[in-house]
Write a protein that holds these residues in place. Structure first.
Motif, PDB file in Angstrom:
ATOM      1  N   CYS A   6       0.837  -1.195   0.000  1.00 55.20           N
ATOM      2  CA  CYS A   6       0.000   0.000   0.000  1.00 55.20           C
ATOM      3  C   CYS A   6       0.873   1.247   0.000  1.00 55.20           C
ATOM      4  O   CYS A   6       0.815   2.056   0.939  1.00 55.20           O
ATOM      5  CB  CYS A   6      -0.947  -0.001   1.207  1.00 55.20           C
ATOM      6  SG  CYS A   6      -2.015  -1.438   1.293  1.00 55.20           S
ATOM      7  N   VAL A  59      -8.537   9.667   2.207  1.00 50.93           N
ATOM      8  CA  VAL A  59      -8.457   8.225   2.421  1.00 50.93           C
ATOM      9  C   VAL A  59      -8.102   7.940   3.876  1.00 50.93           C
ATOM     10  O   VAL A  59      -7.205   8.561   4.452  1.00 50.93           O
ATOM     11  CB  VAL A  59      -7.424   7.583   1.468  1.00 50.93           C
ATOM     12  CG1 VAL A  59      -6.042   8.176   1.668  1.00 50.93           C
ATOM     13  CG2 VAL A  59      -7.380   6.074   1.645  1.00 50.93           C
ATOM     14  N   GLU A 105      -6.650   5.467   6.767  1.00 45.76           N
ATOM     15  CA  GLU A 105      -5.659   4.402   6.929  1.00 45.76           C
ATOM     16  C   GLU A 105      -4.991   4.051   5.597  1.00 45.76           C
ATOM     17  O   GLU A 105      -5.096   2.926   5.106  1.00 45.76           O
ATOM     18  CB  GLU A 105      -6.310   3.163   7.533  1.00 45.76           C
ATOM     19  CG  GLU A 105      -6.907   3.408   8.909  1.00 45.76           C
ATOM     20  CD  GLU A 105      -7.524   2.157   9.502  1.00 45.76           C
ATOM     21  OE1 GLU A 105      -7.562   1.128   8.784  1.00 45.76           O
ATOM     22  OE2 GLU A 105      -7.950   2.204  10.660  1.00 45.76           O
ATOM     23  N   THR A 113      -4.644   0.464   3.079  1.00 43.83           N
ATOM     24  CA  THR A 113      -5.694   0.506   2.054  1.00 43.83           C
ATOM     25  C   THR A 113      -5.061   0.382   0.676  1.00 43.83           C
ATOM     26  O   THR A 113      -4.342   1.289   0.243  1.00 43.83           O
ATOM     27  CB  THR A 113      -6.486   1.825   2.138  1.00 43.83           C
ATOM     28  OG1 THR A 113      -6.990   1.994   3.461  1.00 43.83           O
ATOM     29  CG2 THR A 113      -7.651   1.804   1.148  1.00 43.83           C
ATOM     30  N   GLU A 126      -8.964  -0.331  -3.593  1.00 49.32           N
ATOM     31  CA  GLU A 126      -9.954   0.056  -2.584  1.00 49.32           C
ATOM     32  C   GLU A 126     -10.011   1.570  -2.425  1.00 49.32           C
ATOM     33  O   GLU A 126     -11.081   2.138  -2.190  1.00 49.32           O
ATOM     34  CB  GLU A 126      -9.606  -0.614  -1.245  1.00 49.32           C
ATOM     35  CG  GLU A 126     -10.656  -0.394  -0.170  1.00 49.32           C
ATOM     36  CD  GLU A 126     -10.333  -1.133   1.110  1.00 49.32           C
ATOM     37  OE1 GLU A 126     -10.910  -0.780   2.158  1.00 49.32           O
ATOM     38  OE2 GLU A 126      -9.480  -2.054   1.062  1.00 49.32           O
ATOM     39  N   ARG A 127      -8.879   2.239  -2.554  1.00 52.75           N
ATOM     40  CA  ARG A 127      -8.880   3.705  -2.492  1.00 52.75           C
ATOM     41  C   ARG A 127      -9.764   4.276  -3.599  1.00 52.75           C
ATOM     42  O   ARG A 127     -10.533   5.214  -3.362  1.00 52.75           O
ATOM     43  CB  ARG A 127      -7.453   4.248  -2.658  1.00 52.75           C
ATOM     44  CG  ARG A 127      -6.498   3.936  -1.526  1.00 52.75           C
ATOM     45  CD  ARG A 127      -5.114   4.446  -1.881  1.00 52.75           C
ATOM     46  NE  ARG A 127      -4.083   3.837  -1.044  1.00 52.75           N
ATOM     47  CZ  ARG A 127      -2.789   3.848  -1.334  1.00 52.75           C
ATOM     48  NH1 ARG A 127      -2.364   4.436  -2.446  1.00 52.75           N
ATOM     49  NH2 ARG A 127      -1.918   3.278  -0.527  1.00 52.75           N
ATOM     50  N   LYS A 163     -13.521   3.785  -2.873  1.00 54.37           N
ATOM     51  CA  LYS A 163     -13.991   4.693  -1.833  1.00 54.37           C
ATOM     52  C   LYS A 163     -14.045   6.138  -2.347  1.00 54.37           C
ATOM     53  O   LYS A 163     -14.928   6.905  -1.953  1.00 54.37           O
ATOM     54  CB  LYS A 163     -13.078   4.599  -0.610  1.00 54.37           C
ATOM     55  CG  LYS A 163     -13.201   3.269   0.131  1.00 54.37           C
ATOM     56  CD  LYS A 163     -12.313   3.242   1.371  1.00 54.37           C
ATOM     57  CE  LYS A 163     -12.502   1.957   2.158  1.00 54.37           C
ATOM     58  NZ  LYS A 163     -11.649   1.916   3.380  1.00 54.37           N
TER      59      LYS A 163
END
Length: 560
Positions: free
Chosen positions: A148, A173, A175, A179, A183-184, A187
């Motif tokens: 990450c 973002v 954490e 992440t 996934e970033r 979101k």
């Protein structure tokens, strides 16, 4: 030892270095130069440079000292008379390399060499701006936690584990160290969907007086770009854009001297991330400069980092089109002024900056660095991105920025690409407006489409939203098919929203707004996109006065 302020200049035969050393003793100084190495010492000042070309000691060198100003001026002969030394205003890259003092830094190359160190990417002649795709593989939890990265070139990890208290004030973002990039992005898209406000968007769509004002603003790079084009036409040497130099202020020169000179070892994928991240950051900066008309304020750091998916979500981009889509979505979701025309303006501005070359790009990055440095806690983004960009850009070859600018110029984004259903929203609002206008004044001519994109209703028969819809449909059919651009019908209202993603340079072969062919001596690579150029022509045309009815969404406009 203190690194003094210095400036370099040249003529065909010699190189001149002016070094500011106030309060130094005239009788106690030493100068050494050979090849590309230059050293100067006058207690407590010490300067060591790696020059972009070779100089030689042949007895014709001379020096002088201005006591009042405290400036040593040294003039030395070039080993090859007539040679042009490039990058003399890239002060950080001229300083001799030294070790980095940051904890857990990027990989860097130290040591001296005869020529400034450049990354391996510069050895490649062909540069393709598409990243190779790899099949998706399911990762274990341990793999996710260890993969990450973020920051310049995705080379940093673990930074925010020590900055949890300031995290929410800097980026969106949560954490980031745990992440993964996919996934970033998910979101980020979800956050933009929830943030989009139809009432705010429609209020800016109909009540556009303030937006029209900022659209007329001309930032410094617009003037510099016009001068560069005029100079290129006179000299007929458009290929050498670096000949047109953007000057730096004394404050900017001091900024450059504070950076640590280092070279970055980036693999091919990291190189793409760096170039694409540069586009994303410049787009956000161009928007900020335009809406504030060049006068930054307390909201400027928030605007820049909020509009950039790179800075707010640590995004890693795969192509230019998805950068423009992300930027367009964020412009319509977050800032005070939310209009699609601002997206296209920032697009054109970024192309011009990149075409002006390294100096203009560096000047913008230095301004971003200053804006972030004066804001707490935005300075963290300087450590993660901007400082490294300021150092890295000084060693990038001009042809790489020219190639990047051309790719950006040939890429378009429409309202439909943004995925916010704003075209349907505009159509519904126009129908409601038309119905209310017919009830209140059935014999009065209805206002036309958005004055920023389509202009007021014409006297040629376009007097209702339905007629305007027909003209837009005709414009949408003027598409990029078969590598050519179909000619627009007479009286058709041009609209940037009707263009699909197009990467064919043929669209610059004619100027629809003037109905004249562009001179063959003008390079497509340094001309603005056709449709946007046409809209700028329309903005300057005198408009007939007309009475506007109150929009049903006027009262829905709320500040960001």
């Amino acid at each position: 030892m203190i690194t003094p302020a210095f400036e370099l200049s040249q003529d065909a035969e010699s190189l001149t270095i002016a070094i500011r050393v106030p309060y130094a003793r005239v009788s106690e100084f030493e100068v050494y130069f050979e090849g590309v190495d230059f050293k100067f010492y006058a207690k407590p000042y010490f300067l060591r440079l790696t020059l972009p070309g070779r100089i030689v000691e042949n007895g014709s060198e001379d020096g002088s000292y201005d006591v009042d100003k405290g400036i040593f001026t040294l003039r030395m002969s070039k080993e090859t008379p007539g040679q042009h030394f490039e990058g003399l205003n890239m002060l950080t890259s001229l300083l001799a390399s030294k070790k980095s003092r940051s904890a857990k830094p990027l990989v860097e190359v130290t040591g001296s060499s005869e020529l400034p160190v450049e990354s391996n990417e510069d050895e490649e002649e062909d540069f393709d701006w598409e990243i190779e795709q790899s099949p998706y593989e399911e990762l274990t939890e341990n793999d996710l936690n260890s993969q990450c990265p973020y920051g310049f070139g995705n080379l940093r990890t673990g930074v925010f584990k020590r900055l949890q208290d300031e995290l929410s004030d800097v980026i969106d973002v949560k954490e980031p160290d745990s992440t993964p990039p996919a996934e970033r992005r998910q979101k980020r898209l979800a956050a933009e969907e929830s943030k989009f406000d139809p009432d705010h968007y429609l209020a800016d769509y109909f009540e556009d007086e303030a937006i029209r004002k900022v659209l007329k603003y001309k930032p410094w790079w617009t003037i510099a770009f016009a001068k560069m084009m005029a100079s290129a036409e006179r000299s007929q040497e458009q290929s050498d854009q670096e000949a047109f130099q953007v000057s730096f202020s004394k404050e900017e020169n001091y900024q450059l001297l504070k950076f640590t000179n280092k070279s970055y070892l980036l693999d091919k994928r990291a190189q793409y991330y760096v170039y694409y991240g540069l586009i994303d950051i410049l787009l956000a900066y161009c928007y900020e400069i335009r809406v504030t008309e060049g006068e930054s304020n307390v909201e400027s750091p928030w605007n820049i980092r909020k509009l950039s998916g790179t800075l707010s979500w640590f995004e890693s981009w795969n192509n230019v089109h998805e950068i423009l889509v992300s930027f367009g979505r964020r412009v319509l979701c977050y800032p005070l002024y939310r209009h699609f025309k601002l997206v296209t303006k920032a697009h054109v501005d970024t192309v011009k900056i990149l075409q002006l070359g390294r100096s203009a790009t560096l000047k913008c990055l230095l301004d971003i660095h200053k804006i972030f440095q004066e804001n707490d806690p935005a300075y963290i983004l300087n450590d993660l991105y901007i400082s490294d960009y300021c150092i890295w850009i000084q060693k990038v070859k001009s042809r790489k920025l020219a190639s990047l600018a051309e790719t950006l110029q040939r890429t378009y984004v429409t309202k439909g690409h943004l995925g916010l259903e704003i075209e349907e929203l505009e159509t519904a609002a126009l129908l409601v407006q038309g119905e209310e206008t017919e009830v209140e004044a059935p014999c009065q001519q209805l206002p036309g489409f958005d004055s920023l994109t389509g202009g007021p209703a014409k006297s040629d028969g376009i007097s209702s939203p339905k007629a305007a819809d027909l003209s837009v449909d005709r414009a949408k059919r003027a598409d990029c098919e078969g590598g050519k651009t179909n000619s627009l019908e007479e009286n058709t209202v041009p609209n940037t929203d009707s263009l699909e993603l197009c990467t064919k340079p043929d669209i610059w072969t004619c100027d629809v707004g003037q109905e004249k062919s562009v001179s063959s001596s003008q390079s497509p690579r340094v001309s603005a996109p056709l449709i946007i150029e046409l809209e700028e022509e329309m903005e300057t045309e005198p408009r007939p006065s007309q009475h506007h009815e109150t929009s049903p969404v006027d009262e829905g406009k709320q500040p960001a």
